[in-house]
Design a protein around this motif. Structure first.
Motif, short mmCIF file in Angstrom:
data_model
loop_
_atom_site.label_atom_id
_atom_site.label_comp_id
_atom_site.label_asym_id
_atom_site.label_seq_id
_atom_site.Cartn_x
_atom_site.Cartn_y
_atom_site.Cartn_z
N ILE A 1 0.82 -1.10 0.02
CA ILE A 1 -0.17 0.06 -0.19
C ILE A 1 0.97 1.13 0.20
CG2 ILE A 1 -1.76 1.47 1.41
CD1 ILE A 1 -2.72 -1.46 2.36
N ALA A 2 0.76 2.08 -0.85
CA ALA A 2 1.33 3.40 -1.03
C ALA A 2 0.39 4.57 -1.23
CB ALA A 2 2.43 3.17 -2.07
N PRO A 3 0.60 5.85 -0.72
CA PRO A 3 0.00 6.82 -1.23
C PRO A 3 -0.44 7.09 -2.48
CG PRO A 3 1.59 7.54 0.21
CD PRO A 3 2.00 6.13 -0.08
N LEU B 52 1.12 -0.44 -4.88
CA LEU B 52 2.30 -0.34 -5.86
C LEU B 52 2.98 -1.73 -5.91
CD1 LEU B 52 4.53 1.62 -6.58
CD2 LEU B 52 5.63 1.44 -4.47
#
Lengths: 424, 86, 287, 382
Positions: free
Chosen positions: B30-32, B48
């Motif tokens: 999980i990434a912004p 990602l």
């Protein structure tokens, strides 16, 4: 991702500190490996292993231990894997390649000890490496003084067996090493409860030879004008081969070699034509020590060969498979292992011959001779190496470094200047 | 090096696919969601995946009929020369 | 700080822009000035040459705490004189070379010093000693090209930094120390490590040794250290020349000559050798 | 983890708040429903919390403190319940979507017209613009107390005076300030104050409310059980029941009550000073870093503890990801639900990385964040 926390806990590891290590690894892996373009597809295996380097293989080892097999941790390419394998034991490498473990080592060792030794001791005492926890017995060897004395410290914490490596290479030294191997075999039989027979040892010799041939195939592919794989990827493969199951290692290396050979036929290169080819020689680069390769390969050059323990010394020369008695087999092992050219021997002209030969075979434009800080043996040999190379008209750069990031810029300046020199 | 961001209209979709990918053994995290990629419909999170895993991720999405908004590739803007080792 | 200008759009590949830039540059290829910027650890040197490599101007400023800002100031100063990307090419060198975003190319100080020295001393065969603020380099040049070099390791003994630390201990400026040294004699510092040498100097002060004699010992120690370092390269019979910040002090050259047992040549311009070399490379850049 | 996303919610809560919620969950009945001990305990806690909040915000009548789930709900209640067709409302470009979207909605659905006081490149407004935009049909000024993006505060005392002078309602969104900044509805002439419990108040999520000063009629937006006047067919007209149908979040309100106690025992002023000091320490650290652009007005320390920045042209999400992955620093990237503000700052595409500070942060954490920014900026150098 699988959850290995329970396993680490059962291994008596310091989870909190280990977490810190787990946090820095992805950044380094990402920067060093994932930023590369056009990597061989077969690297997926090693990417997976390194992404869970403290999970996948340790879990396998623990499963094998449950079946009654013993795990032997080793620190040096002189310790013959074949003997352990013949007694149904498993060998795993144990060398520490991270700055993370160095302060732990410095707590019990003088600061001016080489970082590899400090990290190895720190990894054990700090309880932050599963491999150091899993190994039932450590097998040391009398190569350099730092290691000899470090084994005394480790021996207080874990069963430790030390093999006495000769310091010269006369026939009587080779005989002596054979005796050491035979004695080691007895110890292994005792520890595993399994008898080493001629047949079993022959199988083990064949198995390890097969692994050597597979590693060699990958290296041979790097001799091509075309550069099918980066030095970083080859190094990762090499580093992990010390930990992996030998049969699977051979299989994966052969799979990689297939792809690299195809790349060479198709002219698929990971660097632009004309990129300067570097032969790296010196002290071993234990996982996860990727600093030098990364700096070289982000400074406009590519590493095509490593003349080091984590390199050609690990796979060059096979053990003669024709022995029909244990005595003959032990002698064959001794002959093969004594062909390794480590700076702990005197004289050690063989290493210089190797460097000159490898520079030619791998079409190196230049040689970088790098030793770990406080490794006197390799540091002293630099002069002889550099003189021989200069005589042969091969440019050489001598460096010294440790596991810290802080000298990266200084190394970069030297390496970039060296590459500029090669390009002129 | 291009990395791929799977974008979603809301976190529920994103977390659902995260679970599916994990189960299928497709590496993702999980990434912004990149600011430049964020259309009107996107929420703050993305998944990602590296290029090598993209095909597997797409296959997993197709197999489960998972809902997502878009997949965009983006160059990693941080320099690999920063010399952080471990 | 600067305004938040988004120069790189993540969605556009950079190659398209670079390709266009290269074509544009090719068109304007002919007759550009060469600008060399050498951001050292203490001083930032700038040299501008014409297309033939003749020095048009040179300047020097302290690097200060931010090499980025120094580079920016240099860019502004050059622009004020009408020297911009339109009529000049820029090569950055020195430890702060990556802090020069407007440079067309970064080249290490080894190559730049070599290039500058060859032109300054008018010889293709040289042995260069460059004593910098942080690094001391020994460069062997044959046929106009670098064939060998060494740099000091992390230790600052034998560098400008060593001189600075010792000058501090003596409460004088480094330049004064070099001048004072000329009237000193017969004193030695045995240790080559800055930290230990500093305590030795303090001991000398305590014993009442004259500042001139201590200064002599400091300069001599640098010369000795450089000589030791030179054991790792093979100087040839060509001239030995000194570049870097200590060129202005004849006594330093004298001590070096005494340590090496052969003449050491230098010139005031040799302080700019790195920047000059960079400018020469810049002037010769194509595309 | 270093938590620097306090403008989204404060993650560290005072232990007293945690204890109060846990205690409430084992003792509470339904407030205003019966006279048994359980129900009364709840009723008393809620009653006292209203009184505490009224005193804390300078709201003259504690029964005009209405509990909601959060500031967004409070703003929705106020903005959809106050205006009629033809009314004109003035707001600002500093606003969060929790103000903007209800306003856009009443423009569509109720025929209310809107004007926004513009913000400059530093995110500041010209107070004369408020007066300039007033028209005969203007009913209210609706604005935030502090931008959730830049941390810039509006002088609500000054705006309150303008509103009062022109006979306008004054609705304030105190999401980023309630708990830390001084708010006095009476003195600042605030008609409706909307606040949330989980940010600077350090209370539980799911708490918040609106405080109504004087005789301001707001249409009830939901109807249902009130526990009183059960035979009435419409929602009772009296506050607070007029706007509070259904069982309240008693457990959360108990936590909010403890939170107000905590703030008052430490001293709101002390909390604000520490948060400001942390923010300025961070600001001074990062503003020296090459490539860093800080948004907002730092010429005054009268601002909320927020520093939003960008590094070169690095996508703000990548920066936040790097901060989280490599340094374990939690921040917020992107648009922060403040589209007009981003447009004014010119950061619509890049977004911004927001660092927001709280009482529980330390100087060491701030210094670590500064050095992380320094390192990332170094690697993001174009």
């Amino acid at each position: 991702m699988a959850d290995y926390v329970k396993m680490w806990e059962n291994l008596g590891m310091d989870l909190e500190t280990h977490d810190l290590l787990c946090q820095v690894l992805p950044t380094a892996v990402g920067d060093v490996f994932m930023t590369q373009e056009n990597r061989p597809k077969a690297m997926d295996f090693w990417d997976l292993v390194i992404s869970e380097v403290h999970g996948i293989r340790p879990a396998e080892l623990i499963e094998e231990q449950k079946k009654g097999r013993k795990v032997f941790g080793t620190f040096c390419v002189y310790v013959p894997d074949e003997v352990v394998i013949a007694a149904n034991g498993i060998v795993t490498g144990l060398c520490g390649g991270s700055q993370f473990w160095v302060p732990g080592g410095e707590a019990v060792l003088p600061k001016n000890t080489c970082p590899l030794i400090k990290a190895s001791v720190g990894a054990r005492l700090g309880r932050t490496c599963p491999f150091f926890r899993i190994a039932d017995m450590y097998v040391g060897e009398t190569t350099c003084d730092g290691k000899k004395k470090a084994y005394e410290i480790l021996g207080k914490d874990v069963p430790m067996y030390v093999m006495d490596v000769p310091q010269m290479k006369r026939e009587k030294d080779i005989l002596k090493w054979k005796e050491e191997i035979a004695e080691f075999a007895k110890k292994v039989e005792e520890f595993t409860g399994n008898e080493i027979t001629v047949e079993k040892l022959a199988d083990a010799i064949r198995l390890v030879n097969e692994k050597r041939r597979a590693l060699k195939r990958v290296y041979d592919a790097r001799k091509s004008e075309n550069v099918p794989i980066s030095g970083r990827d080859a190094l990762l493969m090499m580093q992990i081969s010390f930990f992996d199951d030998p049969a699977r290692c051979a299989q994966m290396c052969n799979r990689l070699a297939d792809e690299l050979e195809q790349r060479n036929r198709d002219g698929v290169s990971v660097v632009p034509a004309g990129t300067k080819r570097i032969l790296l020689t010196g002290t071993p680069l234990a996982v996860p020590n990727w600093k030098l390769h990364n700096i070289i390969e982000t400074s406009g050059a590519v590493v095509v060969c490593e003349e080091m323990c984590t390199g050609t010394r690990y796979f060059e020369n096979e053990v003669d498979e024709t022995g029909t008695t244990l005595d003959e087999q032990f002698m064959a092992l001794s002959r093969r292992y004594m062909k390794n050219n480590c700076a702990c021997f005197t004289p050690n002209e063989g290493r210089i011959d190797d460097i000159l030969r490898l520079a030619k075979e791998y079409k190196a434009d230049g040689v970088i001779d790098c030793s770990l800080k406080f490794c006197n043996l390799y540091d002293i040999e630099k002069k002889a190496v550099s003189e021989a190379l200069k005589q042969a008209g091969i440019p050489v750069l001598s460096l010294e470094t440790d596991y810290e990031d802080s000298d990266a810029e200084q190394l970069r300046t030297r390496i970039e200047a060296f590459v500029e020199m090669l390009n002129n | 090096m291009v990395r791929y961001y799977i974008l979603f209209e809301n976190y529920e979709q994103g977390l659902a696919l995260h679970d599916l990918l994990d189960e299928a053994g497709v590496r993702n995290r999980i990434a912004p969601a990149p600011a430049a990629a964020r259309g009107k419909l996107c929420c703050g999170m993305s998944l990602l995946v590296e290029e090598a895993e993209l095909a597997a991720a797409k296959a997993c999405i197709a197999a489960h009929g998972a809902v997502y908004y878009d997949i965009v590739g983006m160059e990693n803007q941080l320099q690999p020369r920063r010399d952080r080792y471990c | 700080m600067k305004d938040g200008i988004c120069r790189r759009r993540p969605w556009q590949g950079r190659t398209g822009d670079a390709g266009r830039l290269r074509r544009d540059l090719e068109k304007k290829m002919e007759e550009k000035l060469g600008v060399g910027i050498d951001i050292g650890s203490t001083c930032a040197k700038t040299v501008v040459t014409d297309a033939n490599g003749e020095i048009l101007r040179r300047s020097l400023r302290p690097t200060g705490w931010s090499s980025v800002e120094t580079a920016q100031t240099i860019q502004e100063e050059l622009a004020a004189d009408g020297i911009t990307a339109d009529n000049a090419r820029f090569v950055a060198t020195g430890y702060g070379r990556i802090s020069v975003p407007f440079a067309d190319k970064c080249v290490t100080e080894i190559s730049c010093h070599a290039r500058g020295a060859v032109r300054l001393f008018g010889s293709q065969e040289l042995n260069v000693i460059d004593i910098g603020g942080q690094d001391t380099k020994l460069i062997v040049i044959s046929g106009g090209a670098v064939t060998e070099f060494v740099m000091n390791d992390k230790c600052s003994a034998g560098t400008g930094r060593f001189l600075e630390v010792m000058a501090n201990t003596l409460a004088v400026r480094p330049e004064e120390l070099c001048r004072m040294a000329a009237s000193g004699s017969d004193t030695r510092i045995s240790s080559l490590c800055t930290v230990f040498a500093e305590s030795e100097v303090i001991n000398l002060i305590g014993r009442g040794t004259s500042r001139e004699n201590i200064a002599f010992a400091v300069v001599d120690s640098i010369a000795q250290k450089v000589k030791t370092q030179a054991g790792r390269v093979r100087f040839h019979s060509g001239p030995v020349c000194l570049t870097g910040g200590l060129c202005d002090f004849p006594f330093v050259t004298e001590r070096l000559a005494s340590a090496f047992g052969r003449p050491v040549v230098t010139s005031p311009a040799a302080r700019y050798a790195g920047a000059y070399g960079a400018a020469l490379i810049a002037a010769g850049l194509k595309g | 983890m270093i938590y620097l996303d306090n403008a989204a919610t404060t993650m560290h809560k005072p232990q007293a708040v945690i204890d109060a919620v846990a205690a409430a969950m084992s003792t509470f009945g339904n407030a205003s429903r019966g006279a048994h001990e359980g129900a009364l305990t709840t009723s008393r806690v809620i009653y006292r919390t209203r009184a505490k909040l009224a005193a804390f915000f300078g709201c003259p009548k504690s029964e005009q403190v209405i509990f909601t789930c959060n500031a967004t709900e409070a703003l929705n209640i106020a903005l959809t319940g106050l205006f009629h067709a033809g009314d004109h409302v003035i707001s600002t470009e500093l606003e969060h979507n929790s103000v903007l979207r209800p306003l856009y909605r009443i423009r569509e659905e109720q025929g209310v017209s809107l004007d926004f006081v513009p913000a400059d490149k530093k995110g500041c407004v010209d107070y004369a613009d408020f007066e300039r935009l007033i028209r005969p049909e203007t009913r209210a000024i609706v604005c935030t107390h502090a931008s959730n993006l830049t941390g810039n505060r509006l002088d609500i005392g000054r705006i309150g005076k303008i509103a009062e002078a022109h006979g306008l309602l004054f609705v304030v969104d105190a999401s980023q300030t309630a708990g830390a900044a001084r708010i006095d509805m009476e003195e600042m002439k605030i008609s409706v104050l909307c606040f949330t419990g989980h940010k600077s108040m350090m209370g539980p999520q799911g708490t918040g409310g609106l405080c109504i000063r004087g005789d301001v009629p707001i249409r009830s937006f939901k109807v249902g059980g009130s526990g009183v006047q059960s035979f009435l067919t419409v929602q009772p007209p009296e506050y607070p029941t007029h706007l509070e149908a259904g069982t309240l979040n008693g457990h959360g309100i108990a936590g909010l009550s403890a939170a107000v106690d905590f703030i008052q025992s430490v001293g709101r002023d002390t909390i604000e000073k520490k948060e400001t000091a942390l923010m300025m320490r961070f600001y001074r650290g990062v503003s020296e870093v090459p490539g860093v652009t800080v948004y907002g007005d730092f010429s005054t320390e009268d601002r909320s503890p927020i520093v939003s920045l960008n590094m070169w042209d690095l996508d703000s999400a990548m920066a936040a990801d790097e901060l989280a992955q490599t340094y374990g620093i939690a921040t917020r990237a992107g648009a922060h639900c403040a589209p007009l503000m981003h447009r004014a700052l010119g950061t619509e595409e890049q977004g911004a990385v927001r660092f927001s500070f709280n009482w529980f942060n330390t100087e060491e954490e701030v210094d670590e964040a500064v050095s992380a920014v320094r390192e990332i900026a170094e690697w993001a150098r174009p």
